[in-house]
Design a protein around this motif. Structure first.
Motif, PDB file in Angstrom:
ATOM      1  N   VAL A   5      39.474  39.837  13.440  1.00  0.00           N
ATOM      2  CA  VAL A   5      39.657  38.530  12.796  1.00  0.00           C
ATOM      3  C   VAL A   5      38.764  38.443  11.559  1.00  0.00           C
ATOM      4  O   VAL A   5      39.209  38.057  10.470  1.00  0.00           O
ATOM      5  N   GLU A   6      37.517  38.817  11.736  1.00  0.00           N
ATOM      6  CA  GLU A   6      36.559  38.755  10.627  1.00  0.00           C
ATOM      7  C   GLU A   6      36.938  39.718   9.500  1.00  0.00           C
ATOM      8  O   GLU A   6      36.902  39.356   8.321  1.00  0.00           O
ATOM      9  N   GLU A   7      37.289  40.939   9.862  1.00  0.00           N
ATOM     10  CA  GLU A   7      37.683  41.941   8.867  1.00  0.00           C
ATOM     11  C   GLU A   7      38.908  41.480   8.083  1.00  0.00           C
ATOM     12  O   GLU A   7      38.974  41.626   6.859  1.00  0.00           O
ATOM     13  N   THR A   8      39.884  40.918   8.786  1.00  0.00           N
ATOM     14  CA  THR A   8      41.102  40.455   8.136  1.00  0.00           C
ATOM     15  C   THR A   8      40.814  39.295   7.196  1.00  0.00           C
ATOM     16  O   THR A   8      41.318  39.264   6.062  1.00  0.00           O
ATOM     17  N   ALA A   9      40.004  38.347   7.642  1.00  0.00           N
ATOM     18  CA  ALA A   9      39.656  37.207   6.788  1.00  0.00           C
ATOM     19  C   ALA A   9      38.961  37.685   5.515  1.00  0.00           C
ATOM     20  O   ALA A   9      39.272  37.221   4.411  1.00  0.00           O
ATOM     21  N   SER A  10      38.054  38.612   5.671  1.00  0.00           N
ATOM     22  CA  SER A  10      37.335  39.156   4.525  1.00  0.00           C
ATOM     23  C   SER A  10      38.295  39.873   3.573  1.00  0.00           C
ATOM     24  O   SER A  10      38.228  39.702   2.350  1.00  0.00           O
ATOM     25  N   TYR A  11      39.199  40.659   4.138  1.00  0.00           N
ATOM     26  CA  TYR A  11      40.170  41.393   3.327  1.00  0.00           C
ATOM     27  C   TYR A  11      41.081  40.430   2.566  1.00  0.00           C
ATOM     28  O   TYR A  11      41.262  40.562   1.358  1.00  0.00           O
ATOM     29  N   LEU A  12      41.648  39.474   3.279  1.00  0.00           N
ATOM     30  CA  LEU A  12      42.597  38.552   2.651  1.00  0.00           C
ATOM     31  C   LEU A  12      41.942  37.699   1.573  1.00  0.00           C
ATOM     32  O   LEU A  12      42.588  37.323   0.596  1.00  0.00           O
ATOM     33  N   ASP A  13      40.671  37.410   1.744  1.00  0.00           N
ATOM     34  CA  ASP A  13      39.960  36.581   0.776  1.00  0.00           C
ATOM     35  C   ASP A  13      39.413  37.388  -0.396  1.00  0.00           C
ATOM     36  O   ASP A  13      39.063  36.820  -1.419  1.00  0.00           O
ATOM     37  N   GLY A  14      39.346  38.703  -0.256  1.00  0.00           N
ATOM     38  CA  GLY A  14      38.758  39.538  -1.304  1.00  0.00           C
ATOM     39  C   GLY A  14      39.733  40.568  -1.838  1.00  0.00           C
ATOM     40  O   GLY A  14      40.585  40.274  -2.676  1.00  0.00           O
ATOM     41  N   GLN A  15      39.612  41.771  -1.319  1.00  0.00           N
ATOM     42  CA  GLN A  15      40.410  42.905  -1.769  1.00  0.00           C
ATOM     43  C   GLN A  15      41.916  42.619  -1.684  1.00  0.00           C
ATOM     44  O   GLN A  15      42.674  42.967  -2.586  1.00  0.00           O
ATOM     45  N   GLY A  16      42.336  41.968  -0.619  1.00  0.00           N
ATOM     46  CA  GLY A  16      43.763  41.667  -0.449  1.00  0.00           C
ATOM     47  C   GLY A  16      44.282  40.680  -1.481  1.00  0.00           C
ATOM     48  O   GLY A  16      45.405  40.816  -1.975  1.00  0.00           O
ATOM     49  N   ARG A  17      43.473  39.705  -1.799  1.00  0.00           N
ATOM     50  CA  ARG A  17      43.869  38.716  -2.808  1.00  0.00           C
ATOM     51  C   ARG A  17      44.087  39.403  -4.155  1.00  0.00           C
ATOM     52  O   ARG A  17      45.079  39.160  -4.837  1.00  0.00           O
ATOM     53  N   ALA A  18      43.162  40.282  -4.519  1.00  0.00           N
ATOM     54  CA  ALA A  18      43.285  41.006  -5.784  1.00  0.00           C
ATOM     55  C   ALA A  18      44.505  41.925  -5.763  1.00  0.00           C
ATOM     56  O   ALA A  18      45.271  41.982  -6.740  1.00  0.00           O
ATOM     57  N   ALA A  19      44.695  42.633  -4.655  1.00  0.00           N
ATOM     58  CA  ALA A  19      45.825  43.566  -4.549  1.00  0.00           C
ATOM     59  C   ALA A  19      47.159  42.835  -4.580  1.00  0.00           C
ATOM     60  O   ALA A  19      48.134  43.332  -5.156  1.00  0.00           O
ATOM     61  N   SER A  20      47.224  41.651  -4.000  1.00  0.00           N
ATOM     62  CA  SER A  20      48.497  40.922  -3.937  1.00  0.00           C
ATOM     63  C   SER A  20      48.961  40.447  -5.316  1.00  0.00           C
ATOM     64  O   SER A  20      50.155  40.260  -5.529  1.00  0.00           O
ATOM     65  N   LYS A  21      48.035  40.282  -6.238  1.00  0.00           N
ATOM     66  CA  LYS A  21      48.389  39.784  -7.577  1.00  0.00           C
ATOM     67  C   LYS A  21      49.116  40.815  -8.431  1.00  0.00           C
ATOM     68  O   LYS A  21      49.765  40.442  -9.399  1.00  0.00           O
ATOM     69  N   VAL A  22      49.027  42.084  -8.067  1.00  0.00           N
ATOM     70  CA  VAL A  22      49.672  43.126  -8.872  1.00  0.00           C
ATOM     71  C   VAL A  22      50.868  43.757  -8.155  1.00  0.00           C
ATOM     72  O   VAL A  22      51.406  44.752  -8.632  1.00  0.00           O
ATOM     73  N   LEU A  23      51.283  43.180  -7.039  1.00  0.00           N
ATOM     74  CA  LEU A  23      52.425  43.721  -6.293  1.00  0.00           C
ATOM     75  C   LEU A  23      53.734  43.373  -6.993  1.00  0.00           C
ATOM     76  O   LEU A  23      53.854  42.317  -7.630  1.00  0.00           O
ATOM     77  N   PRO A  24      54.738  44.257  -6.833  1.00  0.00           N
ATOM     78  CA  PRO A  24      56.081  43.903  -7.320  1.00  0.00           C
ATOM     79  C   PRO A  24      56.565  42.636  -6.604  1.00  0.00           C
ATOM     80  O   PRO A  24      56.093  42.308  -5.518  1.00  0.00           O
ATOM     81  N   ARG A  25      57.492  41.922  -7.198  1.00  0.00           N
ATOM     82  CA  ARG A  25      57.948  40.628  -6.686  1.00  0.00           C
ATOM     83  C   ARG A  25      58.327  40.659  -5.207  1.00  0.00           C
ATOM     84  O   ARG A  25      57.879  39.819  -4.427  1.00  0.00           O
TER      85      ARG A  25
END
Length: 171
Positions: free
Chosen positions: A32-52
């Motif tokens: 839970v903690e790892e996922t929250a950290s990912y989604l709020d950090g690295q995942g947020r950045a990665a999601s902004k450059v994904l294809p539609r």
């Protein structure tokens, strides 16, 4: 019920209050903690450059992932409360009716799935494995009392072995 059923040990009940449960609890809360950290950090950045298509899928899957983990965390917290004597089994039965441990379908063949970040897909896969372990333990612990053991036509030894595999996180 057969005589065999009367002498069968409930591994689920023992596993739910054992060091293996503590390990499962720690693993679940860490995820839970790892996922929250990912989604709020690295995942947020990665999601902004994904294809539609992958971006839409990422949004949907991240909501499912978060929901799945919150449901499992709720179950783990309830079970820990029973183990610590903070709640009775009846209280937990009442509360756990609000917790959903059934599968949230993940379509690994959906358009855009392979475009999702590998670390995100790994979190999804790990959450699904954990969900299966928790759901199996839940079914074994809270099986209705009118059906305490598998029926004679089911392989009760295999059912116990499957439960052991789940409790000890082996494949």
């Amino acid at each position: 019920m057969s005589e065999l059923g009367l002498n069968t040990i409930s591994f689920a009940g023992r596993a739910a209050s054992s060091s293996q449960f503590k390990t499962l609890y720690a693993e679940g809360m860490a995820l839970v903690e790892e996922t929250a950290s990912y989604l709020d950090g690295q995942g947020r950045a990665a999601s902004k450059v994904l294809p539609r298509m992958a971006s839409v899928l990422y949004a949907a899957e991240s909501m499912r992932l978060t929901t799945r983990l919150m449901q499992m965390a709720s179950w783990l917290l309830l079970q820990r409360a029973v183990n610590n004597g903070e709640m009775t089994r009846d209280q937990v039965l009442s509360e756990k009716s609000k917790v959903r441990l059934d599968s949230f379908n993940v379509d690994r063949h959906a358009p855009g799935w392979l475009d999702l970040p590998e670390s995100f897909r790994d979190l999804v896969e790990r959450s699904l494995r954990l969900q299966n372990r928790v759901a199996l333990l839940d079914r074994e612990i809270y099986r209705p009392s009118e059906d305490p053991m598998p029926h004679d036509n089911e392989n009760s030894v295999q059912a116990q072995l499957n439960l052991l595999k789940t409790a000890f996180n082996t494949n």
